[in-house]
Design a protein around this motif. Sequence first.
Motif, short mmCIF file in Angstrom:
data_model
loop_
_atom_site.label_atom_id
_atom_site.label_comp_id
_atom_site.label_asym_id
_atom_site.label_seq_id
_atom_site.Cartn_x
_atom_site.Cartn_y
_atom_site.Cartn_z
N MET A 136 0.84 -1.20 0.00
CA MET A 136 0.00 0.00 0.00
C MET A 136 0.87 1.25 0.00
O MET A 136 0.54 2.25 -0.65
CB MET A 136 -0.95 -0.02 1.20
N GLU A 137 1.98 1.18 0.72
CA GLU A 137 2.89 2.33 0.79
C GLU A 137 3.41 2.69 -0.60
O GLU A 137 3.40 3.86 -1.00
CB GLU A 137 4.06 1.99 1.72
N ILE A 138 3.87 1.70 -1.37
CA ILE A 138 4.45 2.03 -2.67
C ILE A 138 3.37 2.35 -3.70
O ILE A 138 3.61 3.16 -4.61
CB ILE A 138 5.40 0.92 -3.18
N LEU A 139 2.20 1.77 -3.57
CA LEU A 139 1.09 2.17 -4.44
C LEU A 139 0.71 3.62 -4.16
O LEU A 139 0.42 4.39 -5.09
CB LEU A 139 -0.11 1.25 -4.25
N HIS A 140 0.71 3.98 -2.90
CA HIS A 140 0.40 5.36 -2.51
C HIS A 140 1.45 6.33 -3.05
O HIS A 140 1.11 7.42 -3.53
CB HIS A 140 0.34 5.45 -0.98
N LEU A 141 2.72 5.92 -3.02
CA LEU A 141 3.81 6.81 -3.45
C LEU A 141 4.02 6.82 -4.96
O LEU A 141 4.32 7.87 -5.54
CB LEU A 141 5.11 6.39 -2.76
N PHE A 142 3.88 5.66 -5.61
CA PHE A 142 4.31 5.53 -7.00
C PHE A 142 3.19 5.13 -7.96
O PHE A 142 3.40 5.12 -9.17
CB PHE A 142 5.44 4.50 -7.11
N GLY A 143 2.03 4.75 -7.44
CA GLY A 143 0.96 4.26 -8.31
C GLY A 143 0.31 5.35 -9.14
O GLY A 143 0.23 6.52 -8.72
N THR A 144 -0.16 4.98 -10.31
CA THR A 144 -0.94 5.90 -11.14
C THR A 144 -2.35 5.99 -10.55
O THR A 144 -2.76 5.15 -9.74
CB THR A 144 -1.03 5.39 -12.57
N PRO A 145 -3.12 7.00 -10.95
CA PRO A 145 -4.52 7.08 -10.47
C PRO A 145 -5.29 5.79 -10.75
O PRO A 145 -6.09 5.35 -9.91
CB PRO A 145 -5.09 8.27 -11.23
N GLU A 146 -5.06 5.20 -11.93
CA GLU A 146 -5.78 3.96 -12.27
C GLU A 146 -5.33 2.79 -11.38
O GLU A 146 -6.17 1.99 -10.94
CB GLU A 146 -5.52 3.61 -13.75
N GLN A 147 -4.03 2.70 -11.11
CA GLN A 147 -3.52 1.64 -10.24
C GLN A 147 -4.04 1.80 -8.82
O GLN A 147 -4.39 0.81 -8.15
CB GLN A 147 -2.00 1.64 -10.25
N LYS A 148 -4.12 3.03 -8.38
CA LYS A 148 -4.64 3.28 -7.03
C LYS A 148 -6.12 2.89 -6.93
O LYS A 148 -6.55 2.32 -5.93
CB LYS A 148 -4.45 4.74 -6.65
N GLU A 149 -6.86 3.20 -7.97
CA GLU A 149 -8.29 2.85 -7.94
C GLU A 149 -8.48 1.34 -7.97
O GLU A 149 -9.33 0.79 -7.26
CB GLU A 149 -9.00 3.49 -9.13
N GLN A 150 -7.67 0.66 -8.81
CA GLN A 150 -7.84 -0.78 -8.97
C GLN A 150 -7.33 -1.57 -7.77
O GLN A 150 -7.96 -2.56 -7.36
CB GLN A 150 -7.11 -1.25 -10.23
N GLN A 164 13.68 0.00 -1.92
CA GLN A 164 14.26 0.64 -0.74
C GLN A 164 13.22 1.51 -0.04
O GLN A 164 13.17 1.57 1.18
CB GLN A 164 15.47 1.48 -1.16
N ALA A 165 12.39 2.21 -0.83
CA ALA A 165 11.33 3.03 -0.23
C ALA A 165 10.33 2.17 0.52
O ALA A 165 9.78 2.57 1.55
CB ALA A 165 10.61 3.83 -1.32
N ARG A 166 10.10 0.96 0.00
CA ARG A 166 9.15 0.05 0.64
C ARG A 166 9.72 -0.56 1.91
O ARG A 166 9.03 -0.66 2.94
CB ARG A 166 8.78 -1.08 -0.33
N LEU A 167 10.98 -0.96 1.87
CA LEU A 167 11.54 -1.73 2.98
C LEU A 167 11.88 -0.86 4.19
O LEU A 167 11.89 -1.36 5.32
CB LEU A 167 12.79 -2.47 2.50
N GLY A 168 12.15 0.43 3.99
CA GLY A 168 12.49 1.29 5.13
C GLY A 168 11.40 1.31 6.18
O GLY A 168 11.60 0.87 7.33
N PRO A 169 10.19 1.80 5.84
CA PRO A 169 9.09 1.79 6.83
C PRO A 169 8.72 0.38 7.27
O PRO A 169 8.41 0.15 8.44
CB PRO A 169 7.94 2.46 6.06
N GLY A 170 8.74 -0.59 6.33
CA GLY A 170 8.38 -1.95 6.70
C GLY A 170 9.27 -2.52 7.79
O GLY A 170 8.80 -3.23 8.69
N ARG A 171 10.57 -2.22 7.70
CA ARG A 171 11.50 -2.74 8.70
C ARG A 171 11.18 -2.19 10.09
O ARG A 171 11.17 -2.92 11.07
CB ARG A 171 12.93 -2.39 8.29
N ILE A 172 10.94 -0.87 10.18
CA ILE A 172 10.70 -0.33 11.52
C ILE A 172 9.32 -0.76 12.03
O ILE A 172 9.14 -0.95 13.24
CB ILE A 172 10.85 1.21 11.55
N HIS A 173 8.35 -0.98 11.15
CA HIS A 173 7.05 -1.48 11.61
C HIS A 173 7.21 -2.86 12.24
O HIS A 173 6.60 -3.15 13.29
CB HIS A 173 6.07 -1.56 10.44
N HIS A 174 8.02 -3.72 11.62
CA HIS A 174 8.29 -5.03 12.23
C HIS A 174 8.91 -4.85 13.61
O HIS A 174 8.55 -5.56 14.57
CB HIS A 174 9.25 -5.83 11.35
#
Length: 405
Positions: free
Chosen positions: A107-121, A257-267
């Motif tokens: 969800m984090e990378i879809l929020h940061l990098f997804g197109t409007p269509e990808q976000k909707e789908q 790298q953008a995905r794993l940074g927050p994911g690591r600290i959440h763990h």
Amino acid sequence: MDFGPSDTAVDYTNRMRAFLDESVLPAEPDYDAWRAQRRGTPQEWDTPPVLAELKADARSRGLWNLFLPDVSKLTNLDYAQVAEVSGWSPVLAPEAINCAAPDTGNMEILHLFGTPEQKEQWLAPLLDGEIRSAFAMTEPDVASSDATNVRTSIRREGSGPDAEYVINGRKWWISGAADPRCAVLVVMGKTDPDAQVQRQQSMVLVPRDTPGITVRRHLPIFGYQDQHGHSEIEFSDVRVPVSSLLGEEGGGFAIAQARLGPGRIHHCMRLIGMAERALALMVARARSRTAFGGPLADQGVVREQIALSRLELEQARLLVLKTAWLIDRGGARAARGEIAAIKVVAPRVTCTILDRAIQLHGAGGLSDDFPLAACYAWARALRIADGPDEVHLRSAAREELKRHG
């Protein structure tokens, strides 16, 4: 540095604690019994009904999608307090509040990098808890601790609106892929093997039911089968439209790298809660069991184990909070040294405390009568998942060497 909880954090943490005590912990026996009845059957990865009840309860309490600051308005420091409580029940609580891996990272990378269509789908139903997802990066034939080793081929074919990406390769330890609710895979592979090494990879969004995807097996962790599965998957001429590209071609490594940074600290936030539960169980056991003429709590060796566990746990918590505080101020890049450090410290400390708790519970600690064995399996796996200790130690050393010029 001020790590004191804000009024917002106190409010959410109190609500999370009430949810845990009133709903989640009492639901664990039902969840475990439901899964035990289906173990080894094709229904092993079906969703226990109690999860739907917990999700509805969580939403009614305003405990939903708290991991994403742009949605929840919580800072990382605020969320750390809440995520710690969810770590007391690492299987049920994170999913109940829609804050479970691998969906959070996707969800984090879809929020940061997804197109409007990808976000909707994809993003909208993920945020609503209607579907689940998987992240396909790790491969069995290469050292995946170095993401640039990824061999899966993502070849562009055709031109114009009819162009497609054709995917071929093999992935494993793809968490979430066995869950019937898994609707999309985020797949990392090479689009340009001749480019600069960190620009060879891209990510594409692949619907789970795309022809050419074959699940070869589901991999256990120390004999435990996660309800969502950790799968080995083969991609054989899997075709998706070029509109499935996430971000830009050659941007896969940066997105990872953008995905794993927050994911690591959440763990790590959740690991602190897991360690707190282990320590609480250790203390309860020490007080309730009698040996050699008195309670175990009177034994000096037991008191030392309890004391060391508290000291180590507080040190780990402070580093988690500092890391979250730094991310709030400068993003994951500004805290990369601390992210690397806590990704080593939190699983190691939690494993150590769980090991002591298991020892104090005797043979019972090895069984499923207590949550300790299952928690140990997951905590130990986190010394490998999202990068092994050795990679993070390498990163921490690099940061230290830079600091000293």
